[in-house]
Design a protein around this motif. Structure first.
Motif, PDB file in Angstrom:
ATOM      1  N   GLU A  99     -39.222   0.399  -4.786  1.00 11.28           N
ATOM      2  CA  GLU A  99     -40.578   0.802  -4.377  1.00 11.28           C
ATOM      3  C   GLU A  99     -40.923   0.228  -3.007  1.00 11.28           C
ATOM      4  O   GLU A  99     -41.425   0.937  -2.137  1.00 11.28           O
ATOM      5  CB  GLU A  99     -41.608   0.346  -5.413  1.00 11.28           C
ATOM      6  CG  GLU A  99     -41.652   1.206  -6.641  1.00 11.28           C
ATOM      7  CD  GLU A  99     -42.652   0.704  -7.674  1.00 11.28           C
ATOM      8  OE1 GLU A  99     -42.983  -0.516  -7.685  1.00 11.28           O
ATOM      9  OE2 GLU A  99     -43.119   1.524  -8.476  1.00 11.28           O
ATOM     10  N   THR A 102     -38.734   1.973  -0.211  1.00 13.28           N
ATOM     11  CA  THR A 102     -39.132   3.350   0.109  1.00 13.28           C
ATOM     12  C   THR A 102     -40.474   3.378   0.846  1.00 13.28           C
ATOM     13  O   THR A 102     -40.679   4.210   1.728  1.00 13.28           O
ATOM     14  CB  THR A 102     -39.183   4.236  -1.156  1.00 13.28           C
ATOM     15  OG1 THR A 102     -40.020   3.633  -2.136  1.00 13.28           O
ATOM     16  CG2 THR A 102     -37.793   4.456  -1.725  1.00 13.28           C
ATOM     17  N   TYR A 108     -39.850   9.086   0.116  1.00 12.28           N
ATOM     18  CA  TYR A 108     -40.349   9.427  -1.202  1.00 12.28           C
ATOM     19  C   TYR A 108     -39.547   8.636  -2.233  1.00 12.28           C
ATOM     20  O   TYR A 108     -38.320   8.581  -2.173  1.00 12.28           O
ATOM     21  CB  TYR A 108     -40.209  10.933  -1.440  1.00 12.28           C
ATOM     22  CG  TYR A 108     -40.758  11.387  -2.761  1.00 12.28           C
ATOM     23  CD1 TYR A 108     -42.119  11.291  -3.045  1.00 12.28           C
ATOM     24  CD2 TYR A 108     -39.917  11.907  -3.727  1.00 12.28           C
ATOM     25  CE1 TYR A 108     -42.625  11.701  -4.258  1.00 12.28           C
ATOM     26  CE2 TYR A 108     -40.412  12.323  -4.954  1.00 12.28           C
ATOM     27  CZ  TYR A 108     -41.765  12.215  -5.209  1.00 12.28           C
ATOM     28  OH  TYR A 108     -42.263  12.620  -6.418  1.00 12.28           O
ATOM     29  N   LYS A 110     -37.789   8.578  -5.042  1.00 15.24           N
ATOM     30  CA  LYS A 110     -37.065   9.414  -5.991  1.00 15.24           C
ATOM     31  C   LYS A 110     -35.611   9.000  -5.870  1.00 15.24           C
ATOM     32  O   LYS A 110     -34.977   9.243  -4.841  1.00 15.24           O
ATOM     33  CB  LYS A 110     -37.246  10.891  -5.641  1.00 15.24           C
ATOM     34  CG  LYS A 110     -36.781  11.840  -6.686  1.00 15.24           C
ATOM     35  CD  LYS A 110     -37.784  11.948  -7.801  1.00 15.24           C
ATOM     36  CE  LYS A 110     -37.430  13.101  -8.702  1.00 15.24           C
ATOM     37  NZ  LYS A 110     -38.237  13.091  -9.906  1.00 15.24           N
ATOM     38  N   ASN A 129     -39.531   8.328 -11.520  1.00 14.43           N
ATOM     39  CA  ASN A 129     -38.878   8.542 -10.233  1.00 14.43           C
ATOM     40  C   ASN A 129     -37.425   8.096 -10.195  1.00 14.43           C
ATOM     41  O   ASN A 129     -36.819   8.060  -9.132  1.00 14.43           O
ATOM     42  CB  ASN A 129     -39.656   7.825  -9.127  1.00 14.43           C
ATOM     43  CG  ASN A 129     -41.053   8.368  -8.978  1.00 14.43           C
ATOM     44  OD1 ASN A 129     -41.362   9.463  -9.432  1.00 14.43           O
ATOM     45  ND2 ASN A 129     -41.921   7.599  -8.365  1.00 14.43           N
TER      46      ASN A 129
END
Length: 142
Positions: A99, A102, A108, A110, A129
């Motif tokens: 997290e 990114t 994003y 994912k 995700n």
């Protein structure tokens, strides 16, 4: 990726006579720790490695705060990764690191997490995700 480190293990071959099973006075050590490592494909994101030791507080680390170590320190009786330890690493180390990465890179969140098919990975880890896929059997060993 998981590795077992036998840091006190004697060599598997020694110069002893054929009728001896091992050199006198030396007993092979079975002491070990498990090292669990993870990174992205490019190597730009190195997730904090998890070290699993038999002791939660070894004598040499008596006054050391393990939460400040550059590793995710865990322990259990056999120094093996278990489903509970893997789940702990996934939610408390992997997810926060991805997290943060990114967000910093303005990407994003994912991701695809590729794992070997060890029993410790055979648990339900729900995150919207993260998609988990497994290597075919016997392709990721050693």
């Amino acid at each position: 990726m998981r590795h077992h480190l036998y840091w006190k293990k004697l060599p598997s071959r020694t110069f002893i006579s054929k009728n001896q099973r091992r050199a006198q006075g030396f007993k092979p050590s079975k002491e070990r720790l498990t090292l669990h490592v993870c990174s992205d494909l490019s190597g730009s994101l190195m997730i904090k490695s998890m070290i699993i030791n038999r002791s939660s507080n070894p004598r040499v680390m008596k006054n050391i705060n393990k939460t400040r170590l550059p590793v995710f320190w865990r322990s259990n009786k056999k120094a093996w990764i278990t489903q509970d330890l893997f789940k702990d690493w996934f939610y408390n180390c992997f997810i926060p690191a991805v997290e943060t990465y990114t967000m910093e890179k303005i990407l994003y969140f994912k991701v695809l997490l590729v794992l070997d098919n060890a029993g410790c990975h055979n648990i339900e880890l729900g995150h919207p995700n993260v998609k988990i896929v497994f290597f075919p059997p016997l392709t990721a060993r050693h």
